[in-house]
Design a protein around this motif. Structure first.
Motif, mmCIF file in Angstrom:
data_model
loop_
_atom_site.group_PDB
_atom_site.id
_atom_site.type_symbol
_atom_site.label_atom_id
_atom_site.label_comp_id
_atom_site.label_asym_id
_atom_site.label_seq_id
_atom_site.Cartn_x
_atom_site.Cartn_y
_atom_site.Cartn_z
ATOM 1 N N THR A 1 0.808 -1.225 0.000
ATOM 2 C CA THR A 1 0.000 0.000 0.000
ATOM 3 C C THR A 1 0.838 1.270 0.000
ATOM 4 O OG1 THR A 1 -0.117 -0.140 2.421
ATOM 5 C CG2 THR A 1 -1.921 -1.133 1.148
ATOM 6 N N GLY A 2 2.168 1.145 0.060
ATOM 7 C CA GLY A 2 3.047 2.310 -0.032
ATOM 8 C C GLY A 2 3.631 2.771 1.268
ATOM 9 N N ASP A 3 3.601 1.974 2.324
ATOM 10 C CA ASP A 3 4.178 2.354 3.614
ATOM 11 C C ASP A 3 5.701 2.388 3.482
ATOM 12 O OD1 ASP A 3 4.850 2.837 6.201
ATOM 13 O OD2 ASP A 3 3.706 1.162 7.051
ATOM 14 N N ALA A 4 6.332 3.528 3.773
ATOM 15 C CA ALA A 4 7.776 3.687 3.579
ATOM 16 C C ALA A 4 8.569 2.833 4.550
ATOM 17 C CB ALA A 4 8.155 5.159 3.734
ATOM 18 N N LEU B 1 8.421 -0.761 3.446
ATOM 19 C CA LEU B 1 9.273 -0.950 2.270
ATOM 20 C C LEU B 1 10.750 -0.987 2.649
ATOM 21 C CD1 LEU B 1 7.610 1.268 -0.489
ATOM 22 C CD2 LEU B 1 7.983 -1.200 -0.561
#
Length: 335
Positions: A94-97, A100
């Motif tokens: 979902t784009g969680d830094a 990642l």
């Protein structure tokens, strides 16, 4: 065999359903995580993960390793780690830094371990195939054995050895030493395969000839039935198309069978001629071997002080031995 009262999780329906659902969810979430170029499908198996997605490969590997565990002490921590990995992959997808970063750092450590292990592994160098292929070919300008043998003694590296005549499926050849040449093995293998191929072809052609005879009989029966019904025009059209011809269907298979038979006959004739020549080579080699053996024995006799035809050994001319001989002659005369 496990005891009957032992609980096996892999045979439990709810446990299997939960594990399979977790496995499919991890695979689905792993492909949604964006990866840098060094982790993507770059195909570099030496310095990368190759063409496979590293996350999918890791999920499959861990499930394959833990599939036979029966102890809750091992299964419960593995399932907790799986659910935690599912949450982490979902967050990274979902784009969680932070998620990642954790996944990328983990893959970096795996990649370094893989490269270090590959460098530390000492694999033997690949065997060069050029030398092996060169041994399977004939030497350029080499003469045939039947033409160059027997060789004179000056061209031999040691004493002469009589070759033995061997036959491999109607292919005669001479065996000079225990280790057989790869080139000779290749030639014999090709001859055996060619002969077997011709035999198989002869069987197939014999079957086709028999089927051709049956086909001709069927056409004759059809023509007789058509003519018996009075349909002369149709019978004439069938005859113009070739129906009812003698040796119609079996002509070509029989002709091909004769050609193959002639090829096999020529091969047998060449093998017989070569065998006769090789028998002559063996006989000449044996004659030379016997002559050279007599010469070696005579050379040993001469080296030990014998002459041809002598039965007594000559005493070599040393001063001490000559004196002993004279003293012995004087004793004989005095006696």
């Amino acid at each position: 065999m496990p005891p009957p009262n032992l609980f096996l999780p892999r045979k439990s329906g709810p446990h299997r359903i939960a594990c399979i659902a977790l496995y499919r969810s991890l695979l689905a979430q792993s492909v949604r995580v964006p990866l840098p170029a060094r982790f993507a499908n770059n195909g570099d198996a030496e310095n990368g993960f190759g063409k496979i997605n590293p996350l999918k490969h890791l999920v499959r590997k861990k499930f394959r390793q833990n599939s036979h565990h029966t102890s809750p002490r091992l299964i419960v921590p593995a399932l907790k780690a799986g659910y935690a990995a599912e949450d982490l992959l979902y967050a990274a997808g979902t784009g969680d830094a932070s998620a990642l970063k954790k996944i990328h750092d983990f893959l970096d450590s795996l990649l370094k371990q893989k490269v270090a292990a590959r460098k530390a592994c000492t694999q033997p160098p690949p065997r060069p195939t050029f030398a092996l292929k060169a041994r399977l070919r004939a030497y350029p300008g080499a003469q045939k054995v039947a033409d160059m043998r027997p060789l004179p003694l000056e061209k031999l590296s040691g004493n002469r050895h009589v070759p033995s005549l061997a036959i491999a499926t109607h292919a005669p050849f001479l065996r000079f030493k225990k280790e057989q040449s790869p080139y000779l093995s290749r030639v014999l293998s090709q001859k055996v395969k060619q002969r077997q191929k011709r035999n198989n072809w002869m069987d197939e052609l014999a079957t086709e000839v028999e089927m051709g005879v049956w086909e001709g009989e069927w056409e004759d029966n059809v023509l007789e039935a058509v003519m018996g019904e009075g349909r002369w025009r149709e019978s004439e059209e069938l005859e113009r198309e070739g129906w009812g011809d003698e040796d119609g269907w079996e002509r070509e298979p029989a002709r091909s069978k004769v050609l193959v038979y002639k090829d096999m006959g020529r091969e047998y004739k060449r093998a017989k001629e070569l065998a006769d020549r090789l028998v002559g080579v063996v006989e000449k080699e044996k004659e030379l071997w016997e002559q050279e053996r007599r010469d070696r024995k005579e050379a040993k006799r001469v080296a030990k002080g014998f002459e041809k035809g002598d039965t007594e050994r000559k005493v070599k001319g040393t001063g001490k031995s000559e004196k002993k001989v004279e003293d012995w002659k004087k004793e004989v005369e005095a006696w």
